[in-house]
Design a protein around this motif. Sequence first.
Motif, mmCIF file in Angstrom:
data_model
loop_
_atom_site.group_PDB
_atom_site.id
_atom_site.type_symbol
_atom_site.label_atom_id
_atom_site.label_comp_id
_atom_site.label_asym_id
_atom_site.label_seq_id
_atom_site.Cartn_x
_atom_site.Cartn_y
_atom_site.Cartn_z
ATOM 1 N N ASP A 187 8.192 -56.447 32.983
ATOM 2 C CA ASP A 187 8.333 -55.094 32.444
ATOM 3 C C ASP A 187 6.958 -54.526 32.133
ATOM 4 O O ASP A 187 6.777 -53.809 31.164
ATOM 5 C CB ASP A 187 9.218 -55.140 31.183
ATOM 6 C CG ASP A 187 9.606 -53.758 30.699
ATOM 7 O OD1 ASP A 187 9.517 -52.796 31.484
ATOM 8 O OD2 ASP A 187 9.996 -53.632 29.517
ATOM 9 N N HIS A 201 15.305 -54.609 31.270
ATOM 10 C CA HIS A 201 16.150 -53.529 30.732
ATOM 11 C C HIS A 201 16.559 -52.563 31.832
ATOM 12 O O HIS A 201 15.856 -52.401 32.834
ATOM 13 C CB HIS A 201 15.457 -52.800 29.575
ATOM 14 C CG HIS A 201 14.223 -52.033 29.959
ATOM 15 N ND1 HIS A 201 14.269 -50.699 30.318
ATOM 16 C CD2 HIS A 201 12.920 -52.377 30.034
ATOM 17 C CE1 HIS A 201 13.043 -50.276 30.593
ATOM 18 N NE2 HIS A 201 12.197 -51.286 30.437
ATOM 19 N N ASP A 245 10.294 -49.157 36.224
ATOM 20 C CA ASP A 245 10.518 -49.458 34.795
ATOM 21 C C ASP A 245 11.968 -49.227 34.441
ATOM 22 O O ASP A 245 12.342 -48.159 34.024
ATOM 23 C CB ASP A 245 9.606 -48.574 33.934
ATOM 24 C CG ASP A 245 9.731 -48.876 32.453
ATOM 25 O OD1 ASP A 245 10.217 -49.966 32.104
ATOM 26 O OD2 ASP A 245 9.352 -48.017 31.640
ATOM 27 N N ASP A 246 12.832 -50.182 34.579
ATOM 28 C CA ASP A 246 12.573 -51.571 34.899
ATOM 29 C C ASP A 246 13.650 -52.041 35.874
ATOM 30 O O ASP A 246 13.871 -53.213 36.040
ATOM 31 C CB ASP A 246 12.583 -52.347 33.568
ATOM 32 C CG ASP A 246 12.165 -53.794 33.664
ATOM 33 O OD1 ASP A 246 11.350 -54.129 34.518
ATOM 34 O OD2 ASP A 246 12.696 -54.600 32.891
ATOM 35 N N GLU A 290 16.018 -50.362 25.586
ATOM 36 C CA GLU A 290 14.595 -50.685 25.437
ATOM 37 C C GLU A 290 13.758 -49.448 25.169
ATOM 38 O O GLU A 290 12.846 -49.474 24.354
ATOM 39 C CB GLU A 290 14.080 -51.398 26.696
ATOM 40 C CG GLU A 290 12.762 -52.125 26.494
ATOM 41 C CD GLU A 290 11.512 -51.274 26.678
ATOM 42 O OE1 GLU A 290 10.440 -51.704 26.244
ATOM 43 O OE2 GLU A 290 11.602 -50.172 27.249
ATOM 44 N N GLU A 291 14.065 -48.357 25.861
ATOM 45 C CA GLU A 291 13.249 -47.143 25.702
ATOM 46 C C GLU A 291 13.573 -46.423 24.392
ATOM 47 O O GLU A 291 12.991 -45.387 24.093
ATOM 48 C CB GLU A 291 13.462 -46.200 26.891
ATOM 49 C CG GLU A 291 13.190 -46.816 28.261
ATOM 50 C CD GLU A 291 11.721 -47.141 28.516
ATOM 51 O OE1 GLU A 291 10.903 -47.024 27.580
ATOM 52 O OE2 GLU A 291 11.398 -47.519 29.655
#
Length: 491
Positions: free
Chosen positions: A198, A102, A135-136, A169-170
């Motif tokens: 990840d 991501h 990340d990431d 993603e977050e």
Amino acid sequence: MSSLSLDAVNQYIDDNMSNFKDGLRDAVAIKSVSSTRENREDVIRMMEAVASRMENSLGMSVDLRDLGLDPNYPDGDVQLPPVILASLGNDPNKKTLCIYGHLDVMPAEMSDGWYYPPFELTIVDDIMYGRGSTDDKGPVLGWLNSIEAFQQTNTSIPMNLKFVLEGMEESGSTGLAELIEEEKDLFFGNVDFIAISDNYWLGTSKPCLTYGLRGIIYFHVKVNCADSDLHSGSHGGPVYEAMSDVVAMFSTLIDEKGNILIPHVNDSVRELTPEEDALYYGLDFDMNVYQEEIGVHGLTTSDEKNTLMRRWRYPSLSIHGFEGAFYGPGDKTVIPHEVTGKFSIRLVPDQEPEDIGQLVINHLNYVHSQRGSPNIMTPTYSSGASRAWLGRFENPVFEAGNLATLDVHNVEPDYTREGGSIPVVITLYETTGKDCVLIPMGRSDDGPHSQNEKLNITNFQAGMKLFAAYIKRLDELTRGTGRQARQTSKI
Ligand SMILES: [Zn+2]
């Protein structure tokens, strides 16, 4: 049998570190925070920039898939970032490895306590500070840089490669599960293996492969005692109070050592086999360092093995908060009329969210009825619960990681699990039915979601070599006769 040499690839990686750092600097400079409305355009720009490199520099076929409007914004004026579905190579004689990553990041402000501006990559000795470094963005660019190294040195890439890169993603990966389901027989139709970078090493010195994640189920327990808040001076005494009911109920969930007291919740936990037990020895983990790192006053277990087991292979229950309860400083004598207590359970393999959800609700109903309070108690659990994931570590996706780690680091990797949940892993694993490995680049102290997130240059560099070696080793382990045919034709 001569095998593919990665000497030129590794040399290219060493020679191009300054370009690779610049690439990461450019990526970190794009403030691709997915949780804020004002940065949505940045996330989209980030996806487009990487898609452009994949297509124009690396020769991949790229589908920048539009996911439509973001349902988290009911006004319908915020676009979801597109998902990158990309392919490199389509040789029917080769196996296909799919890599997930991501490009969105968590928010970051200088005032949170960063040493350097979070969106300007700052290099101090071996450390690159910056939001997204580990990340990431670092790992995703690492995979792309590895591919560049193959191509620029005319080293043939022995597998077909696919990429799924998202920008949410977050923020719960909105829209991704639906896309994966839609593409199950199309984009994912010929995928053989899945790799995800990840997560992180268990410590700071030894690489690991991660074979398990816990799932999660979240509970809300609402208790209503009156139409409106009351004053304890006027009504304390004759009233059944909502807060007292919730606290009493919550005291029956866990004991002081963190053992779950709800009947039968632990019944479904898998027996520990000698094979699994053996994996807990010799890991790069020291519980004193761990205790210091997280700054707690004590731990509920007395040794390394049990500490890790409690984080990885046993369920845990945590109480998170009380909505409607008074929480400001000072004294306030209100009797809240309605309180919602919140807790979650981290689930382990064989624990079905539905079953655990029902056991917990039954328990809460029983405890409430025993208490004899006339208050209205409404327990619910989230529909977004996710199951635990347990990879098969005797599988080629792990064996290849083992060999690749030996190639690059001269050491066998630790086999680890994580106590947290990465729902996309379960989605990819269950939808495609393909074996999956988590092969991290960064270290345990990278601080992915906190201030001063960083990635060590040595990890970045070795990570790229590891990814190249991984592709080579996975091909060697899984090609069989197909490989020999290819080798002859190559010569
Ligand atoms: Zn991440």
